[in-house]
Design an enzyme around this catalytic site. Structure first.
Site, PDB file in Angstrom:
ATOM      1  N   ASP A   1      -8.037  -6.613   3.393  1.00  0.00           N
ATOM      2  CA  ASP A   1      -6.585  -6.662   3.587  1.00  0.00           C
ATOM      3  C   ASP A   1      -6.280  -6.606   5.082  1.00  0.00           C
ATOM      4  O   ASP A   1      -6.747  -5.711   5.791  1.00  0.00           O
ATOM      5  CB  ASP A   1      -5.922  -5.489   2.853  1.00  0.00           C
ATOM      6  CG  ASP A   1      -4.427  -5.704   2.656  1.00  0.00           C
ATOM      7  OD1 ASP A   1      -3.747  -6.133   3.617  1.00  0.00           O
ATOM      8  OD2 ASP A   1      -3.943  -5.443   1.546  1.00  0.00           O
TER       9      ASP A   1
ATOM     10  N   SER B   1       1.163  -8.409   0.973  1.00  0.00           N
ATOM     11  CA  SER B   1      -0.052  -8.413   0.152  1.00  0.00           C
ATOM     12  C   SER B   1       0.229  -8.776  -1.297  1.00  0.00           C
ATOM     13  O   SER B   1      -0.663  -9.270  -2.000  1.00  0.00           O
ATOM     14  CB  SER B   1      -0.739  -7.054   0.212  1.00  0.00           C
ATOM     15  OG  SER B   1      -1.204  -6.813   1.509  1.00  0.00           O
TER      16      SER B   1
ATOM     17  N   THR C   1      -2.698  -5.432  -3.773  1.00  0.00           N
ATOM     18  CA  THR C   1      -3.827  -6.376  -3.858  1.00  0.00           C
ATOM     19  C   THR C   1      -4.560  -6.279  -5.201  1.00  0.00           C
ATOM     20  O   THR C   1      -4.647  -7.284  -5.923  1.00  0.00           O
ATOM     21  CB  THR C   1      -4.783  -6.202  -2.662  1.00  0.00           C
ATOM     22  OG1 THR C   1      -4.017  -6.163  -1.461  1.00  0.00           O
ATOM     23  CG2 THR C   1      -5.810  -7.313  -2.607  1.00  0.00           C
TER      24      THR C   1
ATOM     25  N   ASP D   1      -5.970  -3.214   6.863  1.00  0.00           N
ATOM     26  CA  ASP D   1      -4.531  -3.455   7.027  1.00  0.00           C
ATOM     27  C   ASP D   1      -3.815  -2.217   7.576  1.00  0.00           C
ATOM     28  O   ASP D   1      -2.940  -2.337   8.438  1.00  0.00           O
ATOM     29  CB  ASP D   1      -3.955  -3.835   5.657  1.00  0.00           C
ATOM     30  CG  ASP D   1      -2.447  -3.993   5.654  1.00  0.00           C
ATOM     31  OD1 ASP D   1      -1.949  -4.903   6.327  1.00  0.00           O
ATOM     32  OD2 ASP D   1      -1.773  -3.200   4.966  1.00  0.00           O
TER      33      ASP D   1
ATOM     34  N   HIS E   1      -1.463  -1.824  10.877  1.00  0.00           N
ATOM     35  CA  HIS E   1      -0.089  -1.307  10.908  1.00  0.00           C
ATOM     36  C   HIS E   1       0.031  -0.146  11.898  1.00  0.00           C
ATOM     37  O   HIS E   1       1.069   0.022  12.527  1.00  0.00           O
ATOM     38  CB  HIS E   1       0.347  -0.829   9.520  1.00  0.00           C
ATOM     39  CG  HIS E   1       0.662  -1.943   8.571  1.00  0.00           C
ATOM     40  ND1 HIS E   1       1.728  -2.804   8.762  1.00  0.00           N
ATOM     41  CD2 HIS E   1       0.068  -2.345   7.414  1.00  0.00           C
ATOM     42  CE1 HIS E   1       1.756  -3.682   7.758  1.00  0.00           C
ATOM     43  NE2 HIS E   1       0.767  -3.427   6.932  1.00  0.00           N
TER      44      HIS E   1
ATOM     45  N   ASP F   1      -5.942 -11.427   2.872  1.00  0.00           N
ATOM     46  CA  ASP F   1      -4.650 -11.861   2.338  1.00  0.00           C
ATOM     47  C   ASP F   1      -3.710 -12.291   3.459  1.00  0.00           C
ATOM     48  O   ASP F   1      -2.799 -13.090   3.259  1.00  0.00           O
ATOM     49  CB  ASP F   1      -4.018 -10.778   1.452  1.00  0.00           C
ATOM     50  CG  ASP F   1      -3.974  -9.407   2.113  1.00  0.00           C
ATOM     51  OD1 ASP F   1      -4.495  -9.250   3.242  1.00  0.00           O
ATOM     52  OD2 ASP F   1      -3.419  -8.488   1.493  1.00  0.00           O
TER      53      ASP F   1
END
Ligand code: MG
Ligand code: ZN
Length: 350
Positions: free
Chosen positions: A33, A74, A127, A245, A249, A287
Site C-alpha cells: 500500500d 485504497s 485493501t 502507506d 502519510h 494501489d
C-alpha cells in the site's frame, strides 16, 4: 487418421486426466500500500542495494486514478484490482451504477480455488476488504466484518478483531464463524487441522514493525502457504504490506523503509515457495503512491538515502507491477489498475 487420433489424445490427455488437480496456477497477489518506485528505491538502497523484486521476470506500470479522482484512495484502487472496475474513492466492491461487483477471490473460489488474505493492517481495512466486501464507505468496519464472516475466505491473518466482537448489534461474529478455527497465535495457526483458519494479530490496528512486537509478514505468509499447501487445490492469496502507506502519510522515511523491508522479506519468502511450487503466479504491485516521495540527495557510501515528501496524501503517479511464474508475461506494458483483475481472471479461467 490414426495420427490425428493419437495427436488429439496427446493434446487432451493432460486436461482430461488431471482436470481435477492443479492445472490452474496458484496466484499470489502482493500489494504494497502506497509503494511507489521511490519507496522501493529507498528500501533497496537502505537494504544494501538489494531487493527481492530484482528476481522478477516481467515489469509493467499501472495507472491508479479512480472514477472520480486523479488521485485514488485504497478503496477505489483495491476494488479496481480485485474486481476490474473504476469506482469512487472510498467505495469498496460497488461500481458507479451502484451494483455489487465480484472479486477475483470470490471468482477463484467458485473455480475451485482455496483463498487466503494477509494484511499488516486490520483485515477489514480498505485493501483486504476489497477482496470480499461490498460497501459504499470503507469506514463501515462493522458491516465489512459481517461480510467477511459470510465470505469465501479460507485463511486469514490480520488485525481488527474488535470489529467482530465489540459491535453495535451485540453479535459475536467469531462465534458465528463456525467453519473457522480462530486462533490466538501463529503456532496455533500452524498446528490447526481445521479447513478454515484465522488469526487476529491485534484487537485494533497492528503496530509498526519497528516496534518489534508485530509478527513479521514473512512468518504470516509462511504459515498461510503451509496451510494452503496441505490441500491439492490451487489457491488465490492476497498479501498486503499495509503500512508502507502509513509511513508515507506520516512523511516518515524510516517508517516507510522498515515497512518496505518487512514486505520485501515476505516477497522473498513467496519466491522461495515458488521454487518447489513453480505453478504459481506472483504479482507484486501497489494501489497508489503515498507522500510524493523522492530522493533528491544521498550518499553513495553505504547507499545512504535522504528522502523528501511533497504531500501527506496519495499521488497519481503510476505504480510498478512485478510478475513471475505462469502467464507473468501478460502483465508487461502500461495499463489501468483494472487490468490487473482482468489478467488474473484470464489465469483463473484458463
Ligand atoms: Mg491498505
Ligand atoms: Zn493511504
Amino acid at each position: 487418421m490414426k495420427k490425428v487420433i493419437l495427436l488429439s489424445c496427446i493434446i487432451f490427455f493432460p486436461i482430461n486426466s488431471f482436470g481435477q488437480e492443479k492445472t490452474q496456477p496458484n496466484i499470489i497477489l502482493m500489494i504494497g500500500d502506497g509503494m511507489g518506485l521511490t519507496q522501493i528505491t529507498a528500501g533497496m538502497y537502505s537494504n544494501g542495494n538489494k531487493t527481492a523484486l530484482e528476481d522478477f521476470t516481467f515489469i509493467g506500470l499501472s495507472k491508479t486514478h479512480s472514477h472520480n479522482s486523479l488521485v485514488t484512495d485504497s478503496a477505489a484502487s483495491g476494488t479496481a484490482m480485485a474486481s476490474g472496475v473504476k469506482t469512487m474513492n472510498g467505495v469498496i466492491g460497488i461500481n458507479i451504477k451502484n451494483q455489487k461487483v465480484k472479486s477475483i477471490l470470490e471468482i477463484s473460489k467458485e473455480k475451485g480455488y482455496q483463498t487466503g488474505l494477509i494484511a499488516t493492517s486490520s483485515i477489514v481495512h480498505a485493501t483486504p476488504a476489497s477482496f470480499y466486501a461490498n460497501v459504499l464507505s470503507r469506514k463501515e468496519y462493522q458491516k465489512i466484518a459481517f461480510q467477511m464472516s459470510e465470505s469465501d475466505l479460507d485463511y486469514f491473518i490480520g488485525g481488527g478483531q474488535k470489529h467482530f466482537t465489540k459491535r453495535n448489534d451485540k453479535r459475536n461474529l467469531l462465534q458465528e464463524m463456525e467453519d473457522f478455527d480462530i486462533v490466538s497465535s501463529l503456532s496455533r495457526f500452524n498446528k490447526s487441522q481445521a479447513p478454515k483458519v484465522g488469526l487476529f494479530t491485534n484487537r485494533d490496528e497492528p503496530t509498526r514493525i519497528s516496534d518489534g512486537i508485530r509478527i513479521p509478514l514473512k512468518d504470516a505468509v509462511s504459515s498461510v502457504l503451509n496451510q494452503l499447501d496441505k490441500d491439492r487445490k490451487p489457491f488465490f492469496m492476497m498479501v498486503e504490506g499495509s503500512q508502507i502507506d502509513w509511513g508515507g502519510h506520516a512523511n516518515d522515511m524510516s517508517y516507510v523503509i522498515s515497512e518496505f523491508n518487512d514486505f520485501n522479506d515476505a516477497i522473498q519468502t513467496v519466491l522461495d515457495f515458488t521454487k518447489d511450487h513453480p505453478n504459481t503466479l506472483v504479482i507484486v504491485t501497489a494501489d497508489h503512491e503515498t507522500g510524493g516521495f523522492s530522493i533528491p540527495k544521498g550518499k553513495i557510501k553505504n547507499f545512504r538515502v535522504e528522502g523528501a515528501f511533497s504531500t501527506i496524501g496519495h499521488t497519481a503517479t503510476m505504480v510498478p507491477v512485478f510478475t513471475k511464474g505462469p502467464s507473468a508475461e501478460i502483465f508487461s506494458g502500461i495499463y489501468d489498475n483494472t487490468s490487473i483483475f482482468k489478467k488474473m481472471l484470464k489465469v483463473v479461467n484458463q
